[in-house]
Structures are given as C-alpha cells and as structure tokens.
Design a protein around this motif. Structure first.
Motif, PDB file in Angstrom:
ATOM      1  N   UNK A 186      25.104 115.734  -3.495  1.00 35.96           N
ATOM      2  CA  UNK A 186      25.763 116.510  -4.540  1.00 35.96           C
ATOM      3  C   UNK A 186      25.144 116.301  -5.918  1.00 35.96           C
ATOM      4  N   UNK A 187      24.130 115.420  -5.989  1.00 39.81           N
ATOM      5  CA  UNK A 187      23.430 115.228  -7.254  1.00 39.81           C
ATOM      6  C   UNK A 187      23.658 113.887  -7.912  1.00 39.81           C
ATOM      7  N   UNK A 188      24.320 112.957  -7.218  1.00 35.41           N
ATOM      8  CA  UNK A 188      24.550 111.627  -7.764  1.00 35.41           C
ATOM      9  C   UNK A 188      23.407 110.675  -7.438  1.00 35.41           C
ATOM     10  N   UNK A 189      23.577 109.425  -7.832  1.00 33.50           N
ATOM     11  CA  UNK A 189      22.552 108.408  -7.596  1.00 33.50           C
ATOM     12  C   UNK A 189      23.166 107.235  -6.832  1.00 33.50           C
ATOM     13  N   UNK A 190      22.412 106.758  -5.821  1.00 33.92           N
ATOM     14  CA  UNK A 190      22.855 105.649  -4.980  1.00 33.92           C
ATOM     15  C   UNK A 190      21.809 104.543  -5.033  1.00 33.92           C
ATOM     16  N   UNK A 191      22.254 103.289  -4.974  1.00 30.38           N
ATOM     17  CA  UNK A 191      21.312 102.172  -4.968  1.00 30.38           C
ATOM     18  C   UNK A 191      22.006 100.883  -4.591  1.00 30.38           C
ATOM     19  N   UNK A 192      21.272  99.767  -4.676  1.00 28.29           N
ATOM     20  CA  UNK A 192      21.824  98.456  -4.375  1.00 28.29           C
ATOM     21  C   UNK A 192      22.957  98.116  -5.361  1.00 28.29           C
ATOM     22  N   UNK A 193      24.018  97.580  -4.829  1.00 24.11           N
ATOM     23  CA  UNK A 193      25.131  97.145  -5.675  1.00 24.11           C
ATOM     24  C   UNK A 193      24.701  95.928  -6.495  1.00 24.11           C
ATOM     25  N   UNK A 194      24.933  95.980  -7.773  1.00 27.19           N
ATOM     26  CA  UNK A 194      24.545  94.864  -8.636  1.00 27.19           C
ATOM     27  C   UNK A 194      25.319  93.591  -8.304  1.00 27.19           C
ATOM     28  N   UNK A 195      26.496  93.737  -7.698  1.00 30.88           N
ATOM     29  CA  UNK A 195      27.316  92.583  -7.346  1.00 30.88           C
ATOM     30  C   UNK A 195      27.049  92.071  -5.935  1.00 30.88           C
ATOM     31  N   UNK A 196      26.072  92.683  -5.242  1.00 32.16           N
ATOM     32  CA  UNK A 196      25.693  92.206  -3.919  1.00 32.16           C
ATOM     33  C   UNK A 196      26.583  92.735  -2.801  1.00 32.16           C
ATOM     34  N   UNK A 197      26.497  92.077  -1.649  1.00 27.56           N
ATOM     35  CA  UNK A 197      27.254  92.482  -0.463  1.00 27.56           C
ATOM     36  C   UNK A 197      28.761  92.470  -0.733  1.00 27.56           C
ATOM     37  N   UNK A 198      29.457  93.402  -0.074  1.00 25.95           N
ATOM     38  CA  UNK A 198      30.918  93.373  -0.048  1.00 25.95           C
ATOM     39  C   UNK A 198      31.331  93.429   1.416  1.00 25.95           C
ATOM     40  N   UNK A 199      31.803  92.317   1.945  1.00 29.56           N
ATOM     41  CA  UNK A 199      32.187  92.221   3.355  1.00 29.56           C
ATOM     42  C   UNK A 199      33.559  91.577   3.444  1.00 29.56           C
ATOM     43  N   UNK A 200      34.495  92.258   4.083  1.00 33.16           N
ATOM     44  CA  UNK A 200      35.833  91.707   4.239  1.00 33.16           C
ATOM     45  C   UNK A 200      36.896  92.765   4.010  1.00 33.16           C
ATOM     46  N   UNK A 201      38.120  92.330   3.778  1.00 32.46           N
ATOM     47  CA  UNK A 201      39.238  93.229   3.499  1.00 32.46           C
ATOM     48  C   UNK A 201      39.507  93.207   1.999  1.00 32.46           C
ATOM     49  N   UNK A 202      39.423  94.387   1.379  1.00 26.21           N
ATOM     50  CA  UNK A 202      39.538  94.456  -0.080  1.00 26.21           C
ATOM     51  C   UNK A 202      40.669  95.387  -0.494  1.00 26.21           C
ATOM     52  N   UNK A 203      41.259  95.089  -1.641  1.00 30.77           N
ATOM     53  CA  UNK A 203      42.312  95.935  -2.204  1.00 30.77           C
ATOM     54  C   UNK A 203      41.686  97.128  -2.913  1.00 30.77           C
ATOM     55  N   UNK A 204      42.110  98.331  -2.519  1.00 28.08           N
ATOM     56  CA  UNK A 204      41.615  99.575  -3.108  1.00 28.08           C
ATOM     57  C   UNK A 204      42.703 100.132  -4.024  1.00 28.08           C
ATOM     58  N   UNK A 205      42.323 100.420  -5.262  1.00 24.11           N
ATOM     59  CA  UNK A 205      43.256 100.925  -6.266  1.00 24.11           C
ATOM     60  C   UNK A 205      43.088 102.432  -6.420  1.00 24.11           C
ATOM     61  N   UNK A 206      44.164 103.157  -6.238  1.00 18.04           N
ATOM     62  CA  UNK A 206      44.103 104.608  -6.388  1.00 18.04           C
ATOM     63  C   UNK A 206      44.284 104.997  -7.854  1.00 18.04           C
ATOM     64  N   UNK A 244      35.601 114.107  -8.475  1.00 20.05           N
ATOM     65  CA  UNK A 244      36.805 113.393  -8.900  1.00 20.05           C
ATOM     66  C   UNK A 244      36.859 112.036  -8.206  1.00 20.05           C
ATOM     67  N   UNK A 245      36.887 110.952  -8.991  1.00 22.48           N
ATOM     68  CA  UNK A 245      37.050 109.617  -8.418  1.00 22.48           C
ATOM     69  C   UNK A 245      38.514 109.436  -8.031  1.00 22.48           C
ATOM     70  N   UNK A 246      38.742 109.067  -6.775  1.00 19.46           N
ATOM     71  CA  UNK A 246      40.099 108.892  -6.274  1.00 19.46           C
ATOM     72  C   UNK A 246      40.539 107.432  -6.266  1.00 19.46           C
ATOM     73  N   UNK A 247      39.561 106.519  -6.101  1.00 19.87           N
ATOM     74  CA  UNK A 247      39.938 105.105  -5.991  1.00 19.87           C
ATOM     75  C   UNK A 247      38.782 104.201  -6.386  1.00 19.87           C
ATOM     76  N   UNK A 248      39.134 102.955  -6.753  1.00 17.00           N
ATOM     77  CA  UNK A 248      38.148 101.961  -7.190  1.00 17.00           C
ATOM     78  C   UNK A 248      38.635 100.584  -6.739  1.00 17.00           C
ATOM     79  N   UNK A 249      37.742  99.594  -6.821  1.00 17.19           N
ATOM     80  CA  UNK A 249      38.137  98.214  -6.549  1.00 17.19           C
ATOM     81  C   UNK A 249      37.497  97.310  -7.593  1.00 17.19           C
ATOM     82  N   UNK A 250      37.850  96.036  -7.568  1.00 20.97           N
ATOM     83  CA  UNK A 250      37.248  95.106  -8.530  1.00 20.97           C
ATOM     84  C   UNK A 250      35.811  94.765  -8.163  1.00 20.97           C
ATOM     85  N   UNK A 251      35.315  95.322  -7.055  1.00 19.03           N
ATOM     86  CA  UNK A 251      33.926  95.106  -6.632  1.00 19.03           C
ATOM     87  C   UNK A 251      33.092  96.377  -6.778  1.00 19.03           C
TER      88      UNK A 251
END
Length: 240
Positions: free
Chosen positions: A106-126, A160-167
């Motif tokens: 859709x025209x966005x940019x993707x790359x390596x996360x600056x915070x590194x791997x995210x593995x596990x169960x995480x809280x998603x904030x709507x 439209x961003x629907x959700x985010x996390x602290x990672x």
C-alpha cells in the motif's frame, strides 16, 4: 463463500503432523460451516490466476520466515497480486509477515524492528477512535501471541492504525473496509510458539537467555484467542 490462504512459509513436520500444517491452523481459526477454503503456497511460486481470484470472497496472508522488505521473486509477485486484490476491493487479512507485506504493497515501509525480537504474549492496546466493533466496548486491551523481528516503520497513506503495544507502534491497521493487518499471531497456540522458539534457537537466531525468558513469560499470560478469532473472522466475512 470461498476463501484462500496465501501460504508464505514452509510447514515444519511438527506443525504438519499435529495441526495439518499452517493451512490447518488458519482454517481452524477462520473457517465456518458451508465455506470452501483453498491454499496457494505462494512462497513456492503457486499463485492464483486472474480467473481464480474472482471466485474468492477473501484472502488471508500468513506469516513467513522471509523478510517482507526483501525482494525475492515470489515476494515481488505477491506485491503485484496484493495491488490487484486492492483494486478489486477483495477482503484481505494479513498476519505478521502478511501484515507487513500489505503495508508495503500500500506504499508503506517495512524493516527490522529497532527494539529487536518480540516473542511471547503481549498486551495490545486498541486506539480509542478505532472504527471497528467487536462488542468489546468496555475493553481497551487484548493479549496476543507475538513472534517477529520486523515491523511497519512508515505507514501507507490513508491507513488507520487500530492498535499498538509498548513494543510495536503499528500492531494493527485497516485500509478502507477491505484490508486489515495484524502484527501478532491470533492463529497460534502456545504450543506452536514453544516449537518456534526451539527452532529459532537451533538456527542461532535468538540466544538461549532470550529463549528462556520468552518461555517463562508465556506461563504467566494467556492470549485472548476467542476474541481475536471473532475479530478476524468478522472482518473477513464482512460482519464488521
């Protein structure tokens, strides 16, 4: 109704034997009585042709061990297909790699996360302004299994961003009424994630200390699988 899974990864013997492969994992979450589900192994070059595209109500793009910011031949072909599906207003749900490749298409940019791997169960904030109904009016968060080291770095226009996390800043996005991406893995069980942690460790992609920490954290929180199942299914079937 007919739907297709665009498989972007190879099945491991473990997932194949226990779950019927990742196709089985996704249909277990999304398929309902009376529907027909097909699979196209796009990472092996198996794509639907123009005639086949027309018979499907919606498409699901899976995760992958490949990078959505890469330029492998099949990834470039997938980008072309996704632009075509967008132009046809086909329902498309992207999970993890699928979420990222949709953002790129859709025209966005993707790359390596600056915070590194995210593995596990995480809280998603709507996001409070999310224009999506899940009968969760009193809930602002859901727990979700994550397993990724890439992320959406720049949003496409009109998304439209629907959700985010602290990672991760973009855990979920929606484009118009027919495209939605989820960075985490609503289809995964804890068992599948444990298996993937072992594989990542064996391939030296994560350290033993990180693997131990991820396993320990998984014992403390369960993902909200039924809520995510409803959200993804209702979107794909046009109920939200």
């Amino acid at each position: 109704m007919r739907f297709a899974v665009l498989l972007c990864a190879d099945d491991t013997d473990y997932v194949k034997d226990k779950y019927g492969g990742y196709f089985g994992v996704f249909t277990r979450m999304l398929a309902e009585e009376g529907e027909v589900w097909d699979m196209f192994h796009v990472s092996c070059g198996h794509f639907p042709d123009d005639e086949q595209i027309g018979v499907y109500e919606g498409f699901v793009i899976t995760g992958s061990c490949k990078d959505a910011h890469g330029n492998d031949g099949w990834i470039c072909e997938l980008l072309t297909l996704l632009n075509k599906l967008d132009s046809m207003n086909k329902k498309v749900l992207g999970i993890c790699f699928g979420h990222q490749i949709l953002a790129r298409a859709l025209g966005g940019k993707v790359g390596r996360a600056t915070s590194g791997w995210d593995i596990g169960v995480r809280t998603i904030n709507f996001v409070s302004s999310t224009k999506i109904s899940l009968s969760l009016d009193t809930l602002a968060t859901l727990s979700l299994i994550e397993c990724h080291r890439d992320e959406v770095q720049e949003l496409p226009p009109k998304v439209e961003v629907l959700a985010w996390s602290n990672k991760t800043r973009v855990e979920m996005f929606k484009y118009r009424d027919h495209i939605m991406g989820v960075q985490g893995h609503p289809e995964y069980t804890k068992d599948i994630l444990m298996h993937l942690i072992d594989r990542l460790l064996h391939r030296n992609l994560i350290k033993e200390s990180y693997a131990m920490e991820a396993r320990a954290k998984m014992d403390k929180t369960d993902p909200d699988k039924e809520a995510w199942k409803k959200l993804c299914t209702d979107f794909l079937k046009g109920r939200i």
